[in-house]
Design an enzyme around this catalytic site. Sequence first.
Site, PDB file in Angstrom:
ATOM      1  N   GLY A  32       0.794  -1.132   0.113  1.00  0.00           N
ATOM      2  CA  GLY A  32       0.204   0.022  -0.004  1.00  0.00           C
ATOM      3  C   GLY A  32       0.747   1.229   0.011  1.00  0.00           C
ATOM      4  O   GLY A  32       2.017   1.266   0.084  1.00  0.00           O
ATOM      5  N   LEU A  33       0.178   2.211  -0.185  1.00  0.00           N
ATOM      6  CA  LEU A  33       0.978   3.753  -0.344  1.00  0.00           C
ATOM      7  C   LEU A  33       1.587   3.812   1.253  1.00  0.00           C
ATOM      8  O   LEU A  33       1.077   3.466   2.056  1.00  0.00           O
ATOM      9  CB  LEU A  33      -0.006   4.660  -0.674  1.00  0.00           C
ATOM     10  CG  LEU A  33      -0.656   4.843  -1.990  1.00  0.00           C
ATOM     11  CD1 LEU A  33      -1.970   5.642  -2.275  1.00  0.00           C
ATOM     12  CD2 LEU A  33       0.418   4.966  -3.104  1.00  0.00           C
ATOM     13  N   SER A  34       2.621   4.849   0.901  1.00  0.00           N
ATOM     14  CA  SER A  34       3.329   5.379   2.298  1.00  0.00           C
ATOM     15  C   SER A  34       2.160   5.888   3.058  1.00  0.00           C
ATOM     16  O   SER A  34       1.467   6.891   2.644  1.00  0.00           O
ATOM     17  CB  SER A  34       4.095   6.447   1.888  1.00  0.00           C
ATOM     18  OG  SER A  34       4.705   6.915   3.072  1.00  0.00           O
ATOM     19  N   GLY A  35       1.872   5.448   4.413  1.00  0.00           N
ATOM     20  CA  GLY A  35       0.963   6.324   5.148  1.00  0.00           C
ATOM     21  C   GLY A  35      -0.487   5.614   5.043  1.00  0.00           C
ATOM     22  O   GLY A  35      -1.261   5.967   5.778  1.00  0.00           O
ATOM     23  N   LYS A  38       0.145   0.338   6.661  1.00  0.00           N
ATOM     24  CA  LYS A  38       0.718  -0.960   6.695  1.00  0.00           C
ATOM     25  C   LYS A  38       1.483  -1.411   8.120  1.00  0.00           C
ATOM     26  O   LYS A  38       1.274  -2.504   8.848  1.00  0.00           O
ATOM     27  CB  LYS A  38       1.783  -1.112   5.509  1.00  0.00           C
ATOM     28  CG  LYS A  38       1.189  -0.843   4.018  1.00  0.00           C
ATOM     29  CD  LYS A  38       2.381  -1.051   3.276  1.00  0.00           C
ATOM     30  CE  LYS A  38       3.591   0.183   3.364  1.00  0.00           C
ATOM     31  NZ  LYS A  38       3.350   1.500   3.190  1.00  0.00           N
ATOM     32  N   SER A  39       2.317  -0.426   8.369  1.00  0.00           N
ATOM     33  CA  SER A  39       3.120  -0.900   9.634  1.00  0.00           C
ATOM     34  C   SER A  39       2.250  -0.746  10.958  1.00  0.00           C
ATOM     35  O   SER A  39       2.284  -1.618  11.778  1.00  0.00           O
ATOM     36  CB  SER A  39       4.177   0.447  10.114  1.00  0.00           C
ATOM     37  OG  SER A  39       5.088   0.479   8.744  1.00  0.00           O
ATOM     38  N   SER A 106       5.959  -1.957  -1.842  1.00  0.00           N
ATOM     39  CA  SER A 106       6.026  -2.794  -3.047  1.00  0.00           C
ATOM     40  C   SER A 106       4.839  -2.409  -4.154  1.00  0.00           C
ATOM     41  O   SER A 106       3.923  -3.048  -4.469  1.00  0.00           O
ATOM     42  CB  SER A 106       5.662  -4.203  -2.574  1.00  0.00           C
ATOM     43  OG  SER A 106       4.944  -4.276  -1.481  1.00  0.00           O
TER      44      SER A 106
HETATM   45  N1  LIG Z   1      10.558   7.864  -2.966  1.00  0.00           N
HETATM   46  C1  LIG Z   1       9.923   7.259  -1.971  1.00  0.00           C
HETATM   47  N2  LIG Z   1       8.566   6.466  -2.317  1.00  0.00           N
HETATM   48  C2  LIG Z   1       8.205   5.973  -1.266  1.00  0.00           C
HETATM   49  N3  LIG Z   1       8.458   5.785  -0.159  1.00  0.00           N
HETATM   50  C3  LIG Z   1       9.681   6.347   0.424  1.00  0.00           C
HETATM   51  C4  LIG Z   1      10.262   7.428  -0.561  1.00  0.00           C
HETATM   52  N4  LIG Z   1      11.355   7.770  -0.121  1.00  0.00           N
HETATM   53  C5  LIG Z   1      11.134   7.623   1.260  1.00  0.00           C
HETATM   54  N5  LIG Z   1      10.179   6.674   1.569  1.00  0.00           N
HETATM   55  C6  LIG Z   1      10.058   6.035   2.678  1.00  0.00           C
HETATM   56  O1  LIG Z   1      10.398   4.907   2.678  1.00  0.00           O
HETATM   57  C7  LIG Z   1       9.262   3.680   2.802  1.00  0.00           C
HETATM   58  C8  LIG Z   1       9.243   2.671   1.611  1.00  0.00           C
HETATM   59  O2  LIG Z   1      10.043   1.852   1.784  1.00  0.00           O
HETATM   60  P1  LIG Z   1       9.823   0.385   1.164  1.00  0.00           P
HETATM   61  O3  LIG Z   1      11.124  -0.172   1.077  1.00  0.00           O
HETATM   62  O4  LIG Z   1       8.582  -0.062   1.666  1.00  0.00           O
HETATM   63  O5  LIG Z   1       9.524   0.780  -0.455  1.00  0.00           O
HETATM   64  S1  LIG Z   1       9.511  -0.084  -1.721  1.00  0.00           S
HETATM   65  O6  LIG Z   1       8.706  -1.280  -1.308  1.00  0.00           O
HETATM   66  O7  LIG Z   1      10.936  -0.407  -1.951  1.00  0.00           O
HETATM   67  O8  LIG Z   1       8.848   0.699  -2.886  1.00  0.00           O
HETATM   68  C9  LIG Z   1       8.268   4.598   3.158  1.00  0.00           C
HETATM   69  O9  LIG Z   1       7.826   4.228   4.456  1.00  0.00           O
HETATM   70  P2  LIG Z   1       6.101   3.936   4.789  1.00  0.00           P
HETATM   71  O10 LIG Z   1       5.583   5.118   4.857  1.00  0.00           O
HETATM   72  O11 LIG Z   1       6.364   3.091   5.886  1.00  0.00           O
HETATM   73  O12 LIG Z   1       5.475   3.134   3.720  1.00  0.00           O
HETATM   74  C10 LIG Z   1       8.649   5.966   3.183  1.00  0.00           C
HETATM   75  O13 LIG Z   1       8.404   6.840   4.475  1.00  0.00           O
HETATM   76  N1  LIG Z   2      -7.756   2.938   9.546  1.00  0.00           N
HETATM   77  C1  LIG Z   2      -6.448   3.095   9.708  1.00  0.00           C
HETATM   78  N2  LIG Z   2      -5.680   1.961   9.649  1.00  0.00           N
HETATM   79  C2  LIG Z   2      -4.211   2.349   9.783  1.00  0.00           C
HETATM   80  N3  LIG Z   2      -3.735   3.359  10.088  1.00  0.00           N
HETATM   81  C3  LIG Z   2      -4.410   4.472  10.245  1.00  0.00           C
HETATM   82  C4  LIG Z   2      -6.029   4.301   9.979  1.00  0.00           C
HETATM   83  N4  LIG Z   2      -6.361   5.527  10.159  1.00  0.00           N
HETATM   84  C5  LIG Z   2      -5.426   6.277  10.843  1.00  0.00           C
HETATM   85  N5  LIG Z   2      -4.295   5.790  10.613  1.00  0.00           N
HETATM   86  C6  LIG Z   2      -3.062   6.521  10.757  1.00  0.00           C
HETATM   87  O1  LIG Z   2      -2.360   6.447   9.718  1.00  0.00           O
HETATM   88  C7  LIG Z   2      -0.838   6.251   9.990  1.00  0.00           C
HETATM   89  C8  LIG Z   2      -0.459   5.248   9.241  1.00  0.00           C
HETATM   90  O2  LIG Z   2       1.077   5.174   9.015  1.00  0.00           O
HETATM   91  P1  LIG Z   2       1.806   4.040   9.056  1.00  0.00           P
HETATM   92  O3  LIG Z   2       0.856   2.746   9.851  1.00  0.00           O
HETATM   93  O4  LIG Z   2       3.221   4.309   9.321  1.00  0.00           O
HETATM   94  O5  LIG Z   2       1.732   3.649   7.298  1.00  0.00           O
HETATM   95  P2  LIG Z   2       2.599   2.987   6.294  1.00  0.00           P
HETATM   96  O6  LIG Z   2       3.512   1.838   7.154  1.00  0.00           O
HETATM   97  O7  LIG Z   2       1.744   2.422   5.225  1.00  0.00           O
HETATM   98  O8  LIG Z   2       3.549   4.105   5.898  1.00  0.00           O
HETATM   99  C9  LIG Z   2      -0.621   6.185  11.466  1.00  0.00           C
HETATM  100  O9  LIG Z   2      -0.569   7.251  12.051  1.00  0.00           O
HETATM  101  C10 LIG Z   2      -2.109   5.582  11.701  1.00  0.00           C
HETATM  102  O10 LIG Z   2      -2.458   6.181  13.310  1.00  0.00           O
END
Ligand SMILES: Nc1ncnc2c1ncn2[C@@H]1O[C@H](COP(=O)(O)OS(=O)(=O)O)[C@@H](OP(=O)(O)O)[C@H]1O
Ligand SMILES: Nc1ncnc2c1ncn2[C@@H]1O[C@H](COP(=O)(O)OP(=O)(O)O)[C@@H](O)[C@H]1O
Length: 194
Positions: A32-35, A38-39, A106
């Site tokens: 899924g998208l960043s934010g 997932k985590s 991914s």
């Molecule tokens: N350019 C760019 N695109 C996407 N994400 C970015 C980028 N630069 C840094 N980050 C941070 O790195 C996290 C994503 O790393 P991943 O290893 O999950 O990415 S990937 O699967 O190789 O595409 C991702 O973390 P999550 O927010 O937990 O998804 C971001 O915080």
């Molecule tokens: N329904 C939901 N499911 C997961 N996270 C949520 C939801 N609603 C709000 N959030 C918030 O969104 C953020 C997601 O961040 P994170 O888990 O780091 O996402 P990712 O790992 O995909 O980047 C957290 O701050 C979390 O508290």
Amino acid sequence: MVENIVYHAYSVNQKCRIERNGHRPVVFWFTGLSGSGKSSIASGVERRLFLKGMQVYALDGDNIRTGLNKDLGFTREDRAENLRRIAEVAKLMLDAGMIVLAAFVSPLKSDREMVKLIIGAEHFVEVFVNTSLEECERRDVKGLYKKARLGEIANFTGISAPYEAPECPDLELTEALDIEAAIEKAVNYITLKL
Ligand SMILES: Nc1ncnc2c1ncn2[C@@H]1O[C@H](COP(=O)(O)OS(=O)(=O)O)[C@@H](OP(=O)(O)O)[C@H]1O
Ligand SMILES: Nc1ncnc2c1ncn2[C@@H]1O[C@H](COP(=O)(O)OP(=O)(O)O)[C@@H](O)[C@H]1O
């Protein structure tokens, strides 16, 4: 180079591990998208399964991109290599009998297919954390979307790099679920699978 490498069959095998752990090993791959969540979801699932006495471990950027893969960035090639190495790590953990929760953007279908091939389809469950770009950008937990919009981060998924949504995920968690409901749904699914 895999020439002159001879596989050694160890006597503690998968069957012994399943008997001792009381569950099968499996990899749950959160994409899924960043934010998107997932985590947060993987972390909640890990805690719930751990408290049930299961052998579980969450892999995500924090323990991979700061260590094993700290030489990699976010070009298409680097992401493919990042995910290939992670899949190999997950496969070793699977062999050790564990439930692996892998949380990585991914973004490309081809990379997720490669991951599934490395891990083995029978041990691989794709979980799509389906949160819209608008919602991820609204959350902007790490301030990265703001930077990406300002052009300060290159190849940012959803802004300047693609995210290809899974067409047929094994499990989908939408933003309509709050975190607790998403964790509950994932735990129920996993428990039925084991
Ligand atoms: N350019 C760019 N695109 C996407 N994400 C970015 C980028 N630069 C840094 N980050 C941070 O790195 C996290 C994503 O790393 P991943 O290893 O999950 O990415 S990937 O699967 O190789 O595409 C991702 O973390 P999550 O927010 O937990 O998804 C971001 O915080
Ligand atoms: N329904 C939901 N499911 C997961 N996270 C949520 C939801 N609603 C709000 N959030 C918030 O969104 C953020 C997601 O961040 P994170 O888990 O780091 O996402 P990712 O790992 O995909 O980047 C957290 O701050 C979390 O508290």
